[in-house]
Write an enzyme that holds these catalytic residues in place. Structure first.
Site, PDB file in Angstrom:
ATOM      1  N   LYS A  88       0.943  -1.311  -0.142  1.00 25.10           N
ATOM      2  CA  LYS A  88      -0.137  -0.190  -0.192  1.00 25.10           C
ATOM      3  C   LYS A  88       0.369   0.961  -0.134  1.00 25.10           C
ATOM      4  CE  LYS A  88      -3.234   2.830   2.816  1.00 25.10           C
ATOM      5  NZ  LYS A  88      -3.963   3.247   4.612  1.00 25.10           N
ATOM      6  N   GLU A 108      -8.884  12.410  12.269  1.00 22.12           N
ATOM      7  CA  GLU A 108      -7.254  11.219  13.006  1.00 22.12           C
ATOM      8  C   GLU A 108      -7.188  11.686  14.268  1.00 22.12           C
ATOM      9  OE1 GLU A 108      -5.540   8.105  10.729  1.00 22.12           O
ATOM     10  OE2 GLU A 108      -6.699   8.870   9.416  1.00 22.12           O
TER      11      GLU A 108
END
Length: 438
Positions: free
Chosen positions: A197, A242
């Site tokens: 990723k 976040e």
């Protein structure tokens, strides 16, 4: 993620050996009044969640970490170590009188760290004045060079925030087509087994006719995204969903977000989009890699660690995410900045494996992220802190702003969908920079 707990802090040599006098007193204040209205014009500092948080102005002390040379390992954590030594040295020569004794009182520094160690912009700032609110209590902290200064003498009422005015938008470092090409190339490298990723970001630019009053951005972001952390530190301004970590005593909380869908037009479509994401192999894989990186980072630092096995949906005003909230009890010798250094960069903003993903990012994004996707937040003298990841944000410099947005790329990613996701994230700051029609 190569930080290790240090059993004994060492003083950081600092030519500025001034003694600091810190005083925190309770304030009478309406619980629903905006802390942003306390701020004077200038370069405000802020960390807000709904009506709570801390704001500050002035500078009692400042650290700017020099960028490391090109070729430095992308996971180097020395800027966090330097910041920890510097703040420890300030604490050693600070005389603190704290009548409130809550997280965020006493000596407090705001901080922003760059995504990569080779970028300029990692900064800690101790303001002259802090106003905070938590659990229905409001306080004022002042930091002075001489004892006996009356705190209320430094509390200046803020002037009315100025509208932004006309804004001209400019494309970023890569065109839409170039960035889609970078995404396609990254997918090919993932499918070839080079990595699992990578998180790719874009930038865009905005130019106003006059210096942007950051206070108006803070108020718009705080009001529209009360579930996010609205911040302003070192020119980085935004509203991040976040939470990298919250530390109170030896307790640590972290929130992982990876996997994104827009909000639906009605309750039925909203539910459908959320369920599609929960069932999506691509989104679940992306999220799982981020959770795995968090677990690997926290396990060496924790005496207890609890990470749920399955994500839940976190719905914000404009998008919804797959979310996992982890809890840890830190080992006694681990500081908040130790944990920040260990966690950054998470797979949610870097990739997997970390070093390979960060090298790919530097190669294909065509820009320096600066503070984008780096830790931003605050730390107090008792070790309490809150650090978010600088997302849904812009770097504001006078009349100019550089906006950032990105997304996680895995083997199943589609360049067209990734562009659309980045555009939805750009809207947060574009709308904050746009004045409502008269």
């Amino acid at each position: 993620m190569n930080a290790v707990p240090h059993p004994q802090k060492q003083s950081h040599p600092n030519p500025d050996a001034r003694k600091l006098f810190v005083r925190t007193v309770a304030l009478r204040d309406r619980a629903d009044s905006s802390l942003v209205r306390r701020l004077p014009d200038g370069v405000p500092l802020a960390w807000l969640s709904g009506d709570d948080g801390i704001v500050g102005w002035g500078e009692a002390a400042r650290l700017e970490c020099a960028p490391l040379p090109e070729g430095t390992a992308p996971t180097d954590t020395s800027r966090f170590d330097e910041a920890a030594r510097w703040f420890d040295a300030l604490l050693e020569r600070a005389e603190v009188e704290d009548e409130v004794d809550l997280p965020g009182t006493g000596l407090v520094t705001f901080g922003t760290f760059t995504f990569a160690p080779t970028s300029a912009g990692s900064t800690l700032i101790v303001p002259r004045v802090v106003v905070g609110r938590r659990a229905g209590r409001t306080w004022l902290t002042t930091v002075t060079d001489e004892p006996g200064t009356h705190p209320e003498e430094l509390l200046r009422p803020g002037s009315a925030p100025r509208p932004v005015g006309p804004v001209r938008w400019r494309p970023g470092s890569l065109t839409r087509e170039e960035w889609m090409g970078a995404v396609a190339g990254t997918v090919a490298r993932i499918r070839a087994g080079e990595l699992e990723k990578a998180v790719l970001a874009r930038d865009s630019f905005a130019d106003a006719d006059a210096p942007v009053d950051v206070r108006v951005l803070l108020e718009r972001l705080r009001t529209r995204f009360p579930a996010c952390f609205t911040f302003s530190v070192g020119g980085m301004v935004g509203a991040t969903p976040e939470l990298l970590l919250r530390r109170e005593g030896d307790q640590l909380t972290s929130l992982v977000l990876a996997g994104t869908r827009p909000r639906g037009e009605d309750a039925e479509s909203d539910q459908r989009l959320g369920q599609e994401m929960l069932a999506s192999a691509k989104d679940v894989e992306e999220h799982g890699l981020a959770v795995d990186s968090l677990r690997a980072a926290l396990e060496p630092l924790s005496e207890e660690l609890v990470v749920p096995a399955w994500p839940h949906l976190l719905r914000l005003a404009n998008v919804q995410h797959l979310a996992t909230r982890a809890h840890a009890r830190l080992s006694p010798e681990v500081s908040a900045l130790d944990a920040v250094a260990a966690l950054h960069p998470t797979a949610a903003v870097g990739g997997t494996p970390t070093a390979t993903a960060m090298r790919l990012i530097a190669e294909v994004e065509g820009m320096d992220r600066g503070g984008y996707a780096g830790p931003v937040g605050w730390l107090d003298g008792a070790g309490n802190s809150e650090w978010g990841i600088a997302l849904r944000c812009a770097h504001v410099d006078g009349a100019h702003a550089r906006l950032y947005a990105g997304g996680g790329i895995v083997a199943g990613s589609d360049p067209v969908s990734e562009v659309a996701e980045a555009e939805s994230k750009f809207r947060v700051m574009r709308e904050a920079l746009t004045d409502p029609e008269a």
